[in-house]
Scaffold this active site. Structure first.
Site, PDB file in Angstrom:
ATOM      1  N   TYR A   1      51.772 -18.004 -71.333  1.00 11.97           N
ATOM      2  CA  TYR A   1      51.367 -16.652 -70.953  1.00 11.97           C
ATOM      3  C   TYR A   1      49.855 -16.466 -71.048  1.00 11.97           C
ATOM      4  CZ  TYR A   1      56.207 -14.937 -71.230  1.00 11.97           C
ATOM      5  OH  TYR A   1      57.542 -14.723 -71.022  1.00 11.97           O
TER       6      TYR A   1
ATOM      7  N   ASP B   1      64.167 -22.346 -74.593  1.00  9.73           N
ATOM      8  CA  ASP B   1      64.023 -21.106 -75.363  1.00  9.73           C
ATOM      9  C   ASP B   1      63.310 -21.330 -76.695  1.00  9.73           C
ATOM     10  OD1 ASP B   1      65.300 -19.644 -73.475  1.00  9.73           O
ATOM     11  OD2 ASP B   1      67.127 -19.278 -74.626  1.00  9.73           O
TER      12      ASP B   1
ATOM     13  N   HIS C   1      56.175 -10.790 -61.155  1.00  8.31           N
ATOM     14  CA  HIS C   1      57.037 -11.961 -60.962  1.00  8.31           C
ATOM     15  C   HIS C   1      57.658 -11.992 -59.561  1.00  8.31           C
ATOM     16  CE1 HIS C   1      57.130 -14.177 -64.702  1.00  8.31           C
ATOM     17  NE2 HIS C   1      57.454 -13.124 -65.439  1.00  8.31           N
TER      18      HIS C   1
ATOM     19  N   HIS D   1      54.101  -6.437 -65.245  1.00  3.08           N
ATOM     20  CA  HIS D   1      54.403  -7.854 -65.474  1.00  3.08           C
ATOM     21  C   HIS D   1      55.666  -8.274 -64.698  1.00  3.08           C
ATOM     22  CE1 HIS D   1      54.513 -11.590 -67.951  1.00  3.08           C
ATOM     23  NE2 HIS D   1      55.797 -11.486 -67.674  1.00  3.08           N
ATOM     24  N   GLU D   2      56.732  -7.540 -64.895  1.00  2.00           N
ATOM     25  CA  GLU D   2      57.993  -7.941 -64.231  1.00  2.00           C
ATOM     26  C   GLU D   2      57.869  -7.829 -62.712  1.00  2.00           C
ATOM     27  OE1 GLU D   2      59.690  -9.547 -66.153  1.00  2.00           O
ATOM     28  OE2 GLU D   2      58.966  -8.714 -68.039  1.00  2.00           O
TER      29      GLU D   2
ATOM     30  N   GLU E   1      62.737 -10.419 -64.904  1.00  2.00           N
ATOM     31  CA  GLU E   1      62.388 -10.160 -63.508  1.00  2.00           C
ATOM     32  C   GLU E   1      63.511 -10.466 -62.522  1.00  2.00           C
ATOM     33  OE1 GLU E   1      61.219 -12.499 -65.590  1.00  2.00           O
ATOM     34  OE2 GLU E   1      60.722 -14.369 -64.584  1.00  2.00           O
ATOM     35  N   ASN E   2      64.736 -10.094 -62.829  1.00  2.00           N
ATOM     36  CA  ASN E   2      65.828 -10.365 -61.902  1.00  2.00           C
ATOM     37  C   ASN E   2      65.516  -9.730 -60.548  1.00  2.00           C
ATOM     38  OD1 ASN E   2      67.357 -11.799 -63.872  1.00  2.00           O
ATOM     39  ND2 ASN E   2      67.839  -9.827 -64.816  1.00  2.00           N
TER      40      ASN E   2
ATOM     41  N   GLY F   1      61.308  -7.467 -70.694  1.00  2.00           N
ATOM     42  CA  GLY F   1      61.830  -7.313 -69.347  1.00  2.00           C
ATOM     43  C   GLY F   1      62.243  -8.659 -68.812  1.00  2.00           C
TER      44      GLY F   1
ATOM     45  N   GLU G   1      54.635 -17.681 -65.846  1.00  2.00           N
ATOM     46  CA  GLU G   1      54.243 -16.642 -66.802  1.00  2.00           C
ATOM     47  C   GLU G   1      52.725 -16.439 -66.890  1.00  2.00           C
ATOM     48  OE1 GLU G   1      56.277 -14.583 -67.817  1.00  2.00           O
ATOM     49  OE2 GLU G   1      58.214 -15.582 -67.608  1.00  2.00           O
TER      50      GLU G   1
HETATM   51  N1  BES Z   1      60.725 -14.033 -67.678  1.00  2.00           N
HETATM   52  C1  BES Z   1      60.258 -13.479 -68.904  1.00  2.00           C
HETATM   53  C2  BES Z   1      61.289 -13.513 -70.002  1.00  2.00           C
HETATM   54  C3  BES Z   1      61.747 -14.908 -70.356  1.00  2.00           C
HETATM   55  C4  BES Z   1      60.874 -15.964 -70.448  1.00  2.00           C
HETATM   56  C5  BES Z   1      63.085 -15.111 -70.634  1.00  2.00           C
HETATM   57  C6  BES Z   1      61.335 -17.245 -70.766  1.00  2.00           C
HETATM   58  C7  BES Z   1      63.551 -16.373 -70.964  1.00  2.00           C
HETATM   59  C8  BES Z   1      62.683 -17.446 -71.026  1.00  2.00           C
HETATM   60  C9  BES Z   1      59.756 -12.050 -68.719  1.00  2.00           C
HETATM   61  O1  BES Z   1      59.076 -11.860 -67.518  1.00  2.00           O
HETATM   62  C10 BES Z   1      58.736 -11.793 -69.782  1.00  2.00           C
HETATM   63  O2  BES Z   1      57.739 -12.450 -69.776  1.00  2.00           O
HETATM   64  N2  BES Z   1      59.009 -10.838 -70.661  1.00  2.00           N
HETATM   65  C11 BES Z   1      58.071 -10.448 -71.670  1.00  2.00           C
HETATM   66  C12 BES Z   1      57.280  -9.297 -71.148  1.00  2.00           C
HETATM   67  C13 BES Z   1      55.896  -9.167 -71.639  1.00  2.00           C
HETATM   68  C14 BES Z   1      55.105 -10.425 -71.662  1.00  2.00           C
HETATM   69  C15 BES Z   1      55.168  -8.114 -70.829  1.00  2.00           C
HETATM   70  C16 BES Z   1      58.838 -10.061 -72.903  1.00  2.00           C
HETATM   71  O3  BES Z   1      60.066 -10.049 -72.871  1.00  2.00           O
HETATM   72  O4  BES Z   1      58.243  -9.790 -73.919  1.00  2.00           O
HETATM   73 ZN    ZN Z   2      57.231 -12.922 -67.546  1.00  2.00          ZN
END
Ligand code: BES
Ligand code: ZN
Length: 609
Positions: A395, A387, A308, A304-305, A280-281, A278, A327
């Site tokens: 996390y 990235d 945020h 989670h989202e 979190e836009n 996800g 995170e």
């Molecule tokens: N904001 C993040 C996704 C993200 C982090 C994109 C860093 C680019 C750089 C999003 O909230 C997230 O943590 N997604 C996780 C969800 C999971 C931990 C519940 C994912 O995509 O796996």
């Molecule tokens: Zn996240």
């Protein structure tokens, strides 16, 4: 740790005065000139795979003689004018840095500049989805992923989480059939304006990484008063049923951490090529369709989202070195929301799984638990793409740190602390330094402060973290160990978390291929429609060389683009070598254009391509 809660109001607002640390991932110099409002007027063209139009930036000029410095990586700048006089402005595009892209320096003028530009088809934020990659198979789709530093590939702006701005946008879509519409991280209109443009407004100041656009054949279903879901028409009812608890999650989060400040909270279910679980836009979380399992078993991702909306979107890490503030806090809040919805035992299992994930990720770092990337507060420089930085610590160590504080301070005190920070720092960016200072006020003893500093600045997991035990997980561990004896297990009535725990433990057991085949025959794991179960099972099947699983593995890798899911399967294929390695290469060659650029880059690096 001995602590006393200071109930007194904080004496001043230091964050308002203290300049934020420079962001090494942006060319911007916001202390001189900062953007405060963005107006986009764009045309999306599926035939050329470009977006073209204007970005108008309203500015805060703290230094009237300074150039406005923007980040640009990809967009071709055609014209830069003063909004008021329409006079062209002198501007220079610096050399391209491989990570940061270009600096675009624009000579001082009035408080508003307008930039005419067009993106290139390669823009890293975009995924242009062929009709075949959608559920409906008839219309193309486009979606963006701006976090961490990809907003600059589709909008010239100050691409740093330390700068916030409001925005409005007019989006036109060229040469597509009726039904296809744009959506943004903003107030989404029900229909286009009479002039054919779709108009959006985001009235709360957000950082650039929350800029988001999706264009596709989207239908809408309300879930509750403030919540709803957009998805392709054939999926939208299943999505609404899966996500029906969203309104309750909002209520749970608000009870803990104060009002939801963004008005509506809607979700957008994207195709399986969406690179994350996800994103979190604001006002419109982007979601992988792999959460639509039919049994609401993976909805902690929604928690989670949604979380945020407080940690990240409201109070934001000022640079990507402090990703843990976004995170780690969010992962903690996610589990508190899930505890409110599903109870303590369920949340305990999430903590257990998180802890195992943390140990696994630390184990994968070059220097293990001594690796500098296992720190919470990092000191990234511009030579690393955010990235590419392993985020396991952000996390899981980040959330474990807050859980440790919860155990030491008591829940009520930690909640009051977090809530006060959300209120005080709302719509601001902040850093680990400020967090450390705030938390020190809760822990006046010298020893406590040292322990906190170790959590924030040292590698590894400090001793003194509470154990992440779960009664249910302990039972499943015993069951998994038993499989090694006879290959049989009675899993009737197991839920998805049970399977996730069980398979995690089974992966480390000496189980024969015959025993695994018996397990698969009984419980149909190779054919599991649940992407989390399948991924864990594939890891085991590949290691045990169950070649009959190969078609399912290939199918998985060529339909799902969620980076973290498929990376672990590619890892297993590489470790197995031989024909499994060949499968990895073949799958990647077939899927590379289906993957989002960020997934594509990650897997390409892994495979050495
Ligand atoms: N904001 C993040 C996704 C993200 C982090 C994109 C860093 C680019 C750089 C999003 O909230 C997230 O943590 N997604 C996780 C969800 C999971 C931990 C519940 C994912 O995509 O796996
Ligand atoms: Zn996240």
């Amino acid at each position: 740790m001995v602590v006393a809660l200071c109930g007194c109001p904080s004496p001043k607002k230091p964050e308002a005065r203290e300049p934020l640390r420079r962001d090494p991932h942006s060319h911007a110099q916001p202390e001189r000139v900062a953007m405060r409002h963005l107006t986009l007027d764009l045309v999306v063209d599926f035939t050329t795979r470009t977006v073209a139009g204007t970005a108008e930036l309203q500015l805060d000029r703290r230094d009237r003689t300074a150039d406005l410095v923007l980040d640009v990586d990809g967009p071709v700048v055609e014209r830069v004018v003063d909004c008021a006089t329409k006079q062209p402005l002198r501007h220079t595009l610096g050399p391209r840095d491989p990570i940061l892209g270009h600096a675009l320096a624009i000579a001082p003028a009035s408080d508003c500049v307008r930039i005419a530009y067009r993106t290139t088809p390669e823009a890293a934020a975009f995924l242009w989805v062929e009709p075949a990659g959608t559920a409906g198979k008839r219309q193309p789709m486009l979606f963006t992923q701006s976090q961490a530093i990809h907003a600059r590939t589709w909008i010239p702006l100050q691409d740093t989480p330390g700068v916030r701005f409001t925005y409005d946008a007019a989006i036109r879509v060229e040469k597509v059939e009726a039904g296809v519409r744009p959506l943004m991280s903003a107030t989404n209109p029900a229909a286009a304006s009479p002039d054919g443009a779709w108009r959006f407004r985001m009235e709360r100041a957000i950082p650039s990484y929350l800029m988001a656009l999706a264009v596709g054949d989207f239908a809408f279903r309300p879930i509750g008063e403030r919540t709803g879901v957009y998805a392709e028409p054939s999926l939208v009812d299943a999505a609404a049923a899966e996500l029906a608890e969203t309104e309750q999650m909002m209520a749970a989060a608000e009870a803990l951490y104060g009002p939801y400040r963004w008005g509506r909270y809607d979700l957008l279910v994207l195709p399986p090529s969406f690179p994350y679980g996800g994103m979190e836009n604001p006002r419109l979380t982007f979601l992988t369709p792999t959460v639509i399992t039919g049994d609401r078993s993976l909805v902690s991702l929604i928690a989670h989202e949604l979380a945020h909306s407080w940690s990240g979107n409201l109070v934001t890490n000022s640079t990507w070195s402090d990703l843990w503030l976004n995170e780690g806090t969010t992962t903690y809040v996610e589990r508190r929301i899930m505890e409110a919805l599903r109870g303590r035992a369920y949340a305990d299992t999430l903590w257990y799984l998180g802890r195992r994930e943390l140990e696994a990720e630390l184990g994968e770092l070059p220097q293990g638990a001594r690796d500098p990337d296992s720190r919470l507060a990092l000191d990234l420089d511009g030579t690393r793409d955010p990235d590419d930085v392993p985020a396991g610590a952000a996390y899981e160590k980040g959330s474990l740190f807050l859980r440790t504080l919860e155990h030491k301070l008591g829940r009520a005190r930690l909640d009051a602390f977090l809530r006060a920070r959300f209120d005080r720092l709302a719509f601001r960016s902040t850093d680990t330094r400020a967090f450390e200072r705030d938390v020190a006020a809760l822990a006046p003893a010298e020893a406590d402060r040292r322990e906190i500093a170790a959590w924030l600045h040292d590698p590894g997991v400090p001793a003194g973290a509470p154990p992440s035990t779960s009664a249910r997980a302990a039972e499943l561990e015993r069951i998994a160990q038993g499989v090694a004896r006879d290959g049989a297990v009675d899993a009737s009535g197991w839920n998805t978390l049970d399977w996730m725990v069980f398979l995690g433990v089974l992966a480390a057991q000496p189980v024969s291929a015959a025993q695994l085949r018996a397990l698969d025959a009984r419980w149909k794991l190779t054919a599991s429609p649940n992407a989390e179960i399948a991924r864990r099972w594939f890891g085991i099947a590949i290691k045990a060389d169950l070649t009959e699983a190969a078609p399912a593995v290939e199918q998985y890798l060529t339909t799902i683009g969620r980076r973290y899911l498929i990376k672990s399967v590619y890892d297993a294929l590489l470790a197995a070598g031989g024909s499994w390695r060949a499968l990895a290469d073949a799958a990647f060659d077939r899927a590379r254009l289906v993957y989002h650029p960020s997934t594509r880059d990650t897997i390409a690096k892994l495979l050495g391509k």
